[in-house]
Design a protein around this motif. Structure first.
Motif, PDB file in Angstrom:
ATOM      1  N   LEU A  41       0.849  -1.188   0.000  1.00 20.10           N
ATOM      2  CA  LEU A  41       0.000   0.000   0.000  1.00 20.10           C
ATOM      3  C   LEU A  41       0.889   1.243   0.000  1.00 20.10           C
ATOM      4  O   LEU A  41       2.067   1.165   0.351  1.00 20.10           O
ATOM      5  CB  LEU A  41      -0.896   0.034   1.245  1.00 20.10           C
ATOM      6  N   THR A  42       0.325   2.375  -0.380  1.00 15.76           N
ATOM      7  CA  THR A  42       1.083   3.625  -0.349  1.00 15.76           C
ATOM      8  C   THR A  42       1.630   3.870   1.057  1.00 15.76           C
ATOM      9  O   THR A  42       0.909   3.663   2.036  1.00 15.76           O
ATOM     10  CB  THR A  42       0.145   4.801  -0.714  1.00 15.76           C
ATOM     11  N   ALA A  43       2.878   4.316   1.122  1.00 15.78           N
ATOM     12  CA  ALA A  43       3.446   4.620   2.446  1.00 15.78           C
ATOM     13  C   ALA A  43       2.799   5.895   2.986  1.00 15.78           C
ATOM     14  O   ALA A  43       2.505   6.826   2.237  1.00 15.78           O
ATOM     15  CB  ALA A  43       4.952   4.790   2.339  1.00 15.78           C
ATOM     16  N   HIS A  44       2.586   5.922   4.279  1.00 17.46           N
ATOM     17  CA  HIS A  44       1.940   7.071   4.921  1.00 17.46           C
ATOM     18  C   HIS A  44       2.972   7.895   5.711  1.00 17.46           C
ATOM     19  O   HIS A  44       2.917   9.120   5.735  1.00 17.46           O
ATOM     20  CB  HIS A  44       0.832   6.536   5.848  1.00 17.46           C
ATOM     21  N   GLY A  45       3.899   7.207   6.351  1.00 14.52           N
ATOM     22  CA  GLY A  45       4.974   7.897   7.079  1.00 14.52           C
ATOM     23  C   GLY A  45       4.511   8.643   8.312  1.00 14.52           C
ATOM     24  O   GLY A  45       5.194   9.533   8.801  1.00 14.52           O
ATOM     25  N   GLY A  46       3.347   8.294   8.825  1.00 11.71           N
ATOM     26  CA  GLY A  46       2.771   9.062   9.926  1.00 11.71           C
ATOM     27  C   GLY A  46       3.209   8.624  11.307  1.00 11.71           C
ATOM     28  O   GLY A  46       3.300   9.445  12.214  1.00 11.71           O
ATOM     29  N   CYS A  47       3.493   7.328  11.484  1.00 10.20           N
ATOM     30  CA  CYS A  47       3.736   6.850  12.852  1.00 10.20           C
ATOM     31  C   CYS A  47       5.156   7.131  13.329  1.00 10.20           C
ATOM     32  O   CYS A  47       5.407   7.193  14.524  1.00 10.20           O
ATOM     33  CB  CYS A  47       3.410   5.360  12.971  1.00 10.20           C
ATOM     34  N   ARG A  48       6.065   7.301  12.392  1.00 16.65           N
ATOM     35  CA  ARG A  48       7.484   7.617  12.676  1.00 16.65           C
ATOM     36  C   ARG A  48       8.239   6.494  13.395  1.00 16.65           C
ATOM     37  O   ARG A  48       9.327   6.714  13.913  1.00 16.65           O
ATOM     38  CB  ARG A  48       7.654   8.894  13.496  1.00 16.65           C
ATOM     39  N   MET A  49       7.677   5.313  13.467  1.00 19.09           N
ATOM     40  CA  MET A  49       8.384   4.197  14.105  1.00 19.09           C
ATOM     41  C   MET A  49       9.610   3.777  13.300  1.00 19.09           C
ATOM     42  O   MET A  49      10.535   3.181  13.841  1.00 19.09           O
ATOM     43  CB  MET A  49       7.443   2.987  14.243  1.00 19.09           C
ATOM     44  N   CYS A  50       9.592   4.021  11.993  1.00 20.29           N
ATOM     45  CA  CYS A  50      10.676   3.502  11.146  1.00 20.29           C
ATOM     46  C   CYS A  50      11.797   4.520  10.949  1.00 20.29           C
ATOM     47  O   CYS A  50      12.592   4.384  10.017  1.00 20.29           O
ATOM     48  CB  CYS A  50      10.122   3.039   9.801  1.00 20.29           C
ATOM     49  N   LEU A  51      11.885   5.517  11.822  1.00 20.22           N
ATOM     50  CA  LEU A  51      12.966   6.499  11.701  1.00 20.22           C
ATOM     51  C   LEU A  51      14.329   5.802  11.774  1.00 20.22           C
ATOM     52  O   LEU A  51      14.519   4.882  12.572  1.00 20.22           O
ATOM     53  CB  LEU A  51      12.876   7.532  12.822  1.00 20.22           C
ATOM     54  N   CYS A 151      -3.436   5.479  12.123  1.00 20.36           N
ATOM     55  CA  CYS A 151      -2.382   5.024  11.203  1.00 20.36           C
ATOM     56  C   CYS A 151      -2.812   5.115   9.740  1.00 20.36           C
ATOM     57  O   CYS A 151      -1.987   5.008   8.851  1.00 20.36           O
ATOM     58  CB  CYS A 151      -1.981   3.595  11.536  1.00 20.36           C
ATOM     59  N   THR A 152      -4.097   5.272   9.498  1.00 19.80           N
ATOM     60  CA  THR A 152      -4.727   5.338   8.164  1.00 19.80           C
ATOM     61  C   THR A 152      -4.578   4.065   7.328  1.00 19.80           C
ATOM     62  O   THR A 152      -4.765   4.099   6.115  1.00 19.80           O
ATOM     63  CB  THR A 152      -4.259   6.558   7.318  1.00 19.80           C
ATOM     64  N   ARG A 153      -4.254   2.975   7.952  1.00 20.04           N
ATOM     65  CA  ARG A 153      -4.215   1.723   7.177  1.00 20.04           C
ATOM     66  C   ARG A 153      -5.588   1.418   6.575  1.00 20.04           C
ATOM     67  O   ARG A 153      -5.697   0.958   5.448  1.00 20.04           O
ATOM     68  CB  ARG A 153      -3.821   0.559   8.089  1.00 20.04           C
ATOM     69  N   CYS A 154      -6.648   1.671   7.373  1.00 17.76           N
ATOM     70  CA  CYS A 154      -8.007   1.387   6.894  1.00 17.76           C
ATOM     71  C   CYS A 154      -8.335   2.238   5.675  1.00 17.76           C
ATOM     72  O   CYS A 154      -8.925   1.754   4.703  1.00 17.76           O
ATOM     73  CB  CYS A 154      -9.030   1.603   8.001  1.00 17.76           C
ATOM     74  N   VAL A 155      -7.913   3.506   5.689  1.00 20.48           N
ATOM     75  CA  VAL A 155      -8.187   4.411   4.569  1.00 20.48           C
ATOM     76  C   VAL A 155      -7.523   3.876   3.309  1.00 20.48           C
ATOM     77  O   VAL A 155      -8.138   3.769   2.248  1.00 20.48           O
ATOM     78  CB  VAL A 155      -7.633   5.832   4.866  1.00 20.48           C
ATOM     79  N   ARG A 156      -6.248   3.515   3.457  1.00 21.56           N
ATOM     80  CA  ARG A 156      -5.477   3.121   2.277  1.00 21.56           C
ATOM     81  C   ARG A 156      -5.916   1.771   1.722  1.00 21.56           C
ATOM     82  O   ARG A 156      -6.016   1.574   0.520  1.00 21.56           O
ATOM     83  CB  ARG A 156      -3.978   3.114   2.621  1.00 21.56           C
ATOM     84  N   VAL A 157      -6.215   0.817   2.622  1.00 19.73           N
ATOM     85  CA  VAL A 157      -6.597  -0.501   2.113  1.00 19.73           C
ATOM     86  C   VAL A 157      -7.983  -0.436   1.459  1.00 19.73           C
ATOM     87  O   VAL A 157      -8.234  -1.065   0.429  1.00 19.73           O
ATOM     88  CB  VAL A 157      -6.526  -1.569   3.231  1.00 19.73           C
ATOM     89  N   CYS A 158      -8.888   0.356   2.044  1.00 20.23           N
ATOM     90  CA  CYS A 158     -10.239   0.470   1.495  1.00 20.23           C
ATOM     91  C   CYS A 158     -10.199   1.182   0.151  1.00 20.23           C
ATOM     92  O   CYS A 158     -10.924   0.829  -0.774  1.00 20.23           O
ATOM     93  CB  CYS A 158     -11.120   1.226   2.492  1.00 20.23           C
ATOM     94  N   ASP A 159      -9.320   2.167   0.032  1.00 16.69           N
ATOM     95  CA  ASP A 159      -9.221   2.926  -1.215  1.00 16.69           C
ATOM     96  C   ASP A 159      -8.418   2.167  -2.271  1.00 16.69           C
ATOM     97  O   ASP A 159      -8.865   1.989  -3.401  1.00 16.69           O
ATOM     98  CB  ASP A 159      -8.543   4.276  -0.903  1.00 16.69           C
ATOM     99  N   GLU A 160      -7.230   1.701  -1.872  1.00 14.97           N
ATOM    100  CA  GLU A 160      -6.290   1.175  -2.871  1.00 14.97           C
ATOM    101  C   GLU A 160      -6.520  -0.291  -3.216  1.00 14.97           C
ATOM    102  O   GLU A 160      -6.164  -0.745  -4.285  1.00 14.97           O
ATOM    103  CB  GLU A 160      -4.851   1.367  -2.362  1.00 14.97           C
ATOM    104  N   LEU A 161      -7.085  -1.045  -2.298  1.00 14.04           N
ATOM    105  CA  LEU A 161      -7.270  -2.478  -2.573  1.00 14.04           C
ATOM    106  C   LEU A 161      -8.731  -2.808  -2.874  1.00 14.04           C
ATOM    107  O   LEU A 161      -9.020  -3.594  -3.772  1.00 14.04           O
ATOM    108  CB  LEU A 161      -6.781  -3.287  -1.370  1.00 14.04           C
TER     109      LEU A 161
END
Ligand code: SF4
Ligand code: SF4
Length: 238
Positions: A41-51, A151-161
């Motif tokens: 899915l498109t990366a969101h970059g919102g949670c910042r855990m992967c810094l 986290c917007t995972r729901c937004v992206r999966v509902c839209d993109e998948l």
């Protein structure tokens, strides 16, 4: 796409120029923790855990967003990064009403997993504990906004998948909130197909399946992985 060589944690790594640091690291078995990221899915970059630390950069960089470059030197595990990640988890736990012992996703929650991994055994911050609503108007699913980490995972999966784009985010700052369609009860949504992809993608107990006890709750992430792989590689058979 050309091949670039970079160094991650003193290890030489080859990657395609279009790949992100996260993809390059994971391809060689170096794990970088994430919460909002879902492969495919498109990366969101919102949670910042992967810094991560990128040599020469003045600020920490999100590994899910930044593409690899020739000669990059990256560190994914330092005391500073560990402290940042721990703080992110603590902030999320203090921000909403995350009472794991009574959550439907107890023992099946990526936020809980991250807390364990980061060594969060008590909360150093003051709880804000806002009273947020629980919407159980949908026939099959419910959403408990107290558990939502935006986290917007729901937004992206509902839209993109799924292509429905039922979910969206509204408000600003402390009033940020997930909404369905025009901020109406989920059960009245004219776009929702009841496919359950948002439930499968949700990392916490925010979106839950009605009638599931904690021990029965299964986000079945493998099904999402299958769908993403099928779409990207045109492989539709199990
Ligand atoms: S059930 Fe499917 S269509 Fe409905 S909101 Fe979730 S992902 Fe979107
Ligand atoms: S409802 Fe779940 S998937 Fe959606 S933003 Fe909240 S935590 Fe993330």
């Amino acid at each position: 796409m050309s091949v670039v060589t970079l160094t991650i944690n003193d290890q030489l790594v080859s990657a395609s120029s279009g790949e992100t640091i996260l993809q390059a690291a994971r391809s060689v078995g170096i794990d970088i923790p994430t919460l909002c990221y879902v492969e495919g899915l498109t990366a969101h970059g919102g949670c910042r855990m992967c810094l991560v630390e990128v040599e020469g950069a003045r600020q920490l960089q999100p590994a899910c967003f930044l593409n690899v470059n020739e000669g990059m030197t990256i560190r994914t595990e330092t005391d500073q990064l560990r402290e940042y990640r721990k703080m992110i988890v603590e902030l999320l736990l203090a921000e909403g009403n995350h009472t794991c012992s009574i959550c439907v996703a107890n023992n099946n929650c990526e936020l809980q997993d991250a807390a364990v991994e980061m060594g969060v055994d008590h909360e150093r911050l003051e709880y804000t504990y806002p009273q947020r609503e629980v919407d159980v108007s949908h026939e099959r699913f419910g959403v408990d906004h107290n558990r939502c980490i935006l986290c917007t995972r729901c937004v992206r999966v509902c839209d993109e998948l799924e292509g429905a784009h039922t979910w969206d985010i509204s408000g600003r700052g402390a009033n940020l909130k997930m909404i369905t369609d025009m901020n109406q009860p989920w059960g009245e949504s004219p776009t929702c197909t009841s496919c359950g992809k948002c439930f499968m993608a949700c990392p916490t107990g925010a979106i839950f399946q009605k009638g599931s006890t904690a021990s029965e709750l299964d986000h079945n992430r493998a099904k999402l992985d299958f769908l993403i792989n099928a779409r990207e590689n045109q492989l539709w058979e199990l």
